[in-house]
Write a protein that holds these residues in place. Structure first.
Motif, short mmCIF file in Angstrom:
data_model
loop_
_atom_site.label_atom_id
_atom_site.label_comp_id
_atom_site.label_asym_id
_atom_site.label_seq_id
_atom_site.Cartn_x
_atom_site.Cartn_y
_atom_site.Cartn_z
N ASN A 73 0.82 -1.21 0.00
CA ASN A 73 0.00 0.00 0.00
C ASN A 73 0.85 1.26 0.00
O ASN A 73 0.43 2.30 -0.51
CB ASN A 73 -0.92 0.01 1.23
CG ASN A 73 -2.07 -0.97 1.10
OD1 ASN A 73 -2.46 -1.36 -0.01
ND2 ASN A 73 -2.61 -1.40 2.22
N LEU A 74 2.05 1.18 0.58
CA LEU A 74 2.93 2.35 0.66
C LEU A 74 3.76 2.55 -0.60
O LEU A 74 3.91 3.68 -1.08
CB LEU A 74 3.86 2.22 1.87
CG LEU A 74 3.26 2.52 3.24
CD1 LEU A 74 4.22 2.12 4.34
CD2 LEU A 74 2.90 4.00 3.36
N THR A 80 7.70 -3.93 -3.63
CA THR A 80 7.57 -4.87 -2.51
C THR A 80 8.07 -6.26 -2.91
O THR A 80 8.81 -6.91 -2.16
CB THR A 80 6.10 -4.95 -2.05
OG1 THR A 80 5.68 -3.67 -1.60
CG2 THR A 80 5.94 -5.97 -0.93
N LYS A 81 7.69 -6.70 -4.08
CA LYS A 81 8.12 -8.02 -4.56
C LYS A 81 9.64 -8.10 -4.65
O LYS A 81 10.25 -9.09 -4.22
CB LYS A 81 7.48 -8.30 -5.92
CG LYS A 81 7.85 -9.66 -6.51
CD LYS A 81 7.18 -9.87 -7.86
CE LYS A 81 7.58 -11.21 -8.46
NZ LYS A 81 6.95 -11.43 -9.80
N GLU A 82 10.26 -7.06 -5.20
CA GLU A 82 11.72 -7.05 -5.34
C GLU A 82 12.41 -7.09 -3.98
O GLU A 82 13.41 -7.80 -3.79
CB GLU A 82 12.17 -5.81 -6.11
CG GLU A 82 11.74 -5.77 -7.57
CD GLU A 82 12.56 -6.69 -8.44
OE1 GLU A 82 13.65 -7.10 -8.02
OE2 GLU A 82 12.11 -7.00 -9.55
N ASN A 152 9.01 12.74 3.71
CA ASN A 152 8.95 11.29 3.58
C ASN A 152 7.99 10.84 2.49
O ASN A 152 8.08 9.71 2.00
CB ASN A 152 8.69 10.58 4.93
CG ASN A 152 7.41 10.95 5.61
OD1 ASN A 152 6.40 11.20 4.98
ND2 ASN A 152 7.44 10.99 6.94
N ASN A 153 7.09 11.73 2.05
CA ASN A 153 6.27 11.41 0.89
C ASN A 153 7.14 11.31 -0.37
O ASN A 153 6.92 10.45 -1.23
CB ASN A 153 5.19 12.47 0.69
CG ASN A 153 4.11 12.02 -0.28
OD1 ASN A 153 3.66 10.86 -0.24
ND2 ASN A 153 3.67 12.92 -1.14
N GLU A 154 8.15 12.19 -0.48
CA GLU A 154 9.07 12.11 -1.61
C GLU A 154 9.87 10.81 -1.56
O GLU A 154 10.12 10.18 -2.59
CB GLU A 154 10.03 13.31 -1.62
CG GLU A 154 9.38 14.64 -1.94
CD GLU A 154 8.69 14.66 -3.29
OE1 GLU A 154 9.15 13.98 -4.22
OE2 GLU A 154 7.66 15.36 -3.41
N LEU A 155 10.26 10.38 -0.37
CA LEU A 155 10.99 9.13 -0.23
C LEU A 155 10.12 7.94 -0.63
O LEU A 155 10.59 6.99 -1.26
CB LEU A 155 11.51 8.97 1.19
CG LEU A 155 12.57 9.99 1.62
CD1 LEU A 155 12.88 9.86 3.10
CD2 LEU A 155 13.85 9.84 0.80
N LEU A 156 8.85 8.00 -0.28
CA LEU A 156 7.92 6.94 -0.70
C LEU A 156 7.78 6.92 -2.22
O LEU A 156 7.72 5.84 -2.83
CB LEU A 156 6.55 7.15 -0.05
CG LEU A 156 6.45 6.82 1.44
CD1 LEU A 156 5.10 7.26 1.99
CD2 LEU A 156 6.66 5.34 1.69
N GLY A 370 -3.83 11.75 -6.25
CA GLY A 370 -2.59 11.09 -6.64
C GLY A 370 -1.34 11.68 -6.02
O GLY A 370 -0.25 11.52 -6.57
N ILE A 371 -1.46 12.35 -4.85
CA ILE A 371 -0.28 12.98 -4.25
C ILE A 371 0.44 12.09 -3.26
O ILE A 371 1.56 12.36 -2.87
CB ILE A 371 -0.64 14.34 -3.60
CG1 ILE A 371 -1.66 14.15 -2.48
CG2 ILE A 371 -1.15 15.32 -4.62
CD1 ILE A 371 -1.09 14.08 -1.12
N CYS A 372 -0.23 11.03 -2.80
CA CYS A 372 0.38 10.10 -1.86
C CYS A 372 -0.28 8.75 -2.04
O CYS A 372 -1.19 8.59 -2.86
CB CYS A 372 0.26 10.60 -0.42
SG CYS A 372 -1.42 10.92 0.13
N ALA A 373 0.14 7.77 -1.26
CA ALA A 373 -0.45 6.44 -1.34
C ALA A 373 -1.97 6.55 -1.11
O ALA A 373 -2.41 7.33 -0.27
CB ALA A 373 0.18 5.53 -0.29
#
Length: 420
Positions: A73-74, A80-82, A152-156, A370-373
């Motif tokens: 979700n994040l 996530t798979k990688e 931390n949104n940019e890091l996500l 569409g600005i964050c998860a």
């Protein structure tokens, strides 16, 4: 995740190793730059806490289905798979792409009143603009909720774009004072922290739709042009109208070669019309940039000589400070070494006063998506309410049960209702 703290005063090194690595592994760097005059200890703690949370969540996702869903979700299912398949191999892959630089210093005087209002109503320490909490919770650790912030949104977004792993080394550059937005680049070059690989640089006090595309597009464009020594800098250009740009935003205008771009700060309507003709779309500077190794070498060539170094600076309230646009992008635009990639959608600088409140309301009412998860966006939609009192518009933001009331810009609520 190894953490190094590099001071520009005594150039000491402080290593904290959370898990031993084999001798053959050499992971890349996330490079936050903080300053002592803008809550450096809080900023460092915020970034390290977030990255540790993401690292622990990634480890748990391998064995815990709920953690896996939360990570998906994040940052999305592909990343996530990688991480679950082979985090070391994945981290080495993100390492080879680029180092990542975040300028996190600077108080941001335009938004100080709003920030102080939020922290005082929440009963927490004042923060600088990059770690001001948004009304959405990423997760929890032993210290409690971890709020979404613009940094931390940019890091996500970087993680979702698969250009950053939670397990990359972190090298923090700390300066005595805020010396301008290019400080992280200049200090990184002086100390030999950057220079051999491309460098992704991003501002951290704004939000834009589909931010993960910014980083993916910069890396993909670099792959196309990396053998072209004439391309030193690649930037993301947000598409605005001439009316939105006039006298307010930095614009990218096409050069005569039809490939590169030049930078014009806050152009007049006459300048916009002359450069773009009848086209009403303007690509504007939002600070999402990739410096190629040759671009970093060009910057480094100006260091060590006071006169050349001064070309990397701009006057800021009586002080000469390192400046990305004036000192780096503008010269690259003049010599034809700046490429620009179009960005559609929406974009806002939320560090500027009541624009923060307006933006939260836009997200809550569905005018800014569409600005964050998605699950974080739903929290903002749930946690932000508006009301009018004596002809003035306000918003109430819910932070984990605590309400914070903030003013809106005059006329903003009416405009937002028209946008939905």
């Amino acid at each position: 995740m190894k953490i190094r703290n590099v001071s520009n005063l005594d150039f000491y090194q402080k290593n904290t190793v959370s898990k031993p690595k084999s001798k053959n592994q050499s992971f890349g760097k996330l490079i936050p730059q903080v300053s002592k005059d803008s809550q450096s200890e809080q900023v460092k703690k915020s970034i390290l806490r977030f990255m540790n949370f993401m690292k622990n969540l990634s480890n748990q996702a391998k064995v815990n289905p709920n953690s896996k869903v939360h990570l998906e979700n994040l940052i999305g299912k592909p990343a996530t798979k990688e991480l679950i398949i082979n985090k070391e191999e994945y981290t080495q892959k993100t390492d080879t792409m680029a180092d990542k630089a975040l300028p996190l210093s600077g108080q941001g005087s335009r938004g100080a009143i709003i920030r102080k209002s939020i922290t005082s109503q929440l009963g927490v320490e004042e923060t600088n603009k990059t770690i001001m909490p948004l009304p959405a919770i990423i997760g929890e650790d032993e210290d409690g909720p971890i709020y979404l912030t613009t940094s931390n949104n940019e890091l996500l977004h970087m993680m979702q774009a698969q250009v950053l792993s939670p397990f990359e080394d972190i090298t923090i550059i700390e300066t005595e004072k805020s010396d301008g937005d290019a400080t992280v680049v200049i200090e990184g070059l002086k100390k030999g922290i950057i220079g051999k690989k491309p460098l992704l640089f991003t501002y951290t006090d704004d939000i834009g739709s589909k931010g993960e595309e910014d980083y993916a597009s910069l890396i993909n464009e670099y792959k196309k042009v990396k053998n072209n020594s004439n391309v030193r800098i690649i930037s993301r250009g947000y598409v605005a109208t001439k009316e939105e740009t006039e006298g307010k935003l930095g614009a990218f205008f096409p050069n005569a070669d039809g490939k590169s771009y030049r930078v014009v700060e806050k152009p007049t309507m006459d300048e916009l019309n002359e450069a773009l003709g009848t086209n009403n779309e303007v690509m504007t500077n939002i600070g999402k940039t990739l410096f190629t190794p040759s671009g970093l070498q060009e910057i480094a060539s100006r260091l060590g000589d006071p006169k050349k170094e001064d070309t990397l600076k701009k006057d800021d309230k009586g002080e000469r400070k390192w400046h990305v646009t004036e000192g780096i992008l503008k010269p690259a635009g003049k010599d034809g070494s700046l490429n620009v990639i179009r960005k559609d959608g929406k974009f806002n600088d939320v560090g500027n006063g009541t624009i923060f409140t307006d933006t939260m309301v836009r997200i809550a009412k569905g005018a800014f998506k569409g600005i964050c998860a998605p699950f974080l966006e739903k929290q903002i939609q749930k946690n932000v309410k508006t009301f009018t009192n004596n002809g003035k518009d306000y918003a109430t933001l819910n932070y984990n049960g605590k309400n914070v009331t903030l003013p809106m810009t005059d006329g903003a609520l009416k405009q937002i209702k028209l946008e939905v």
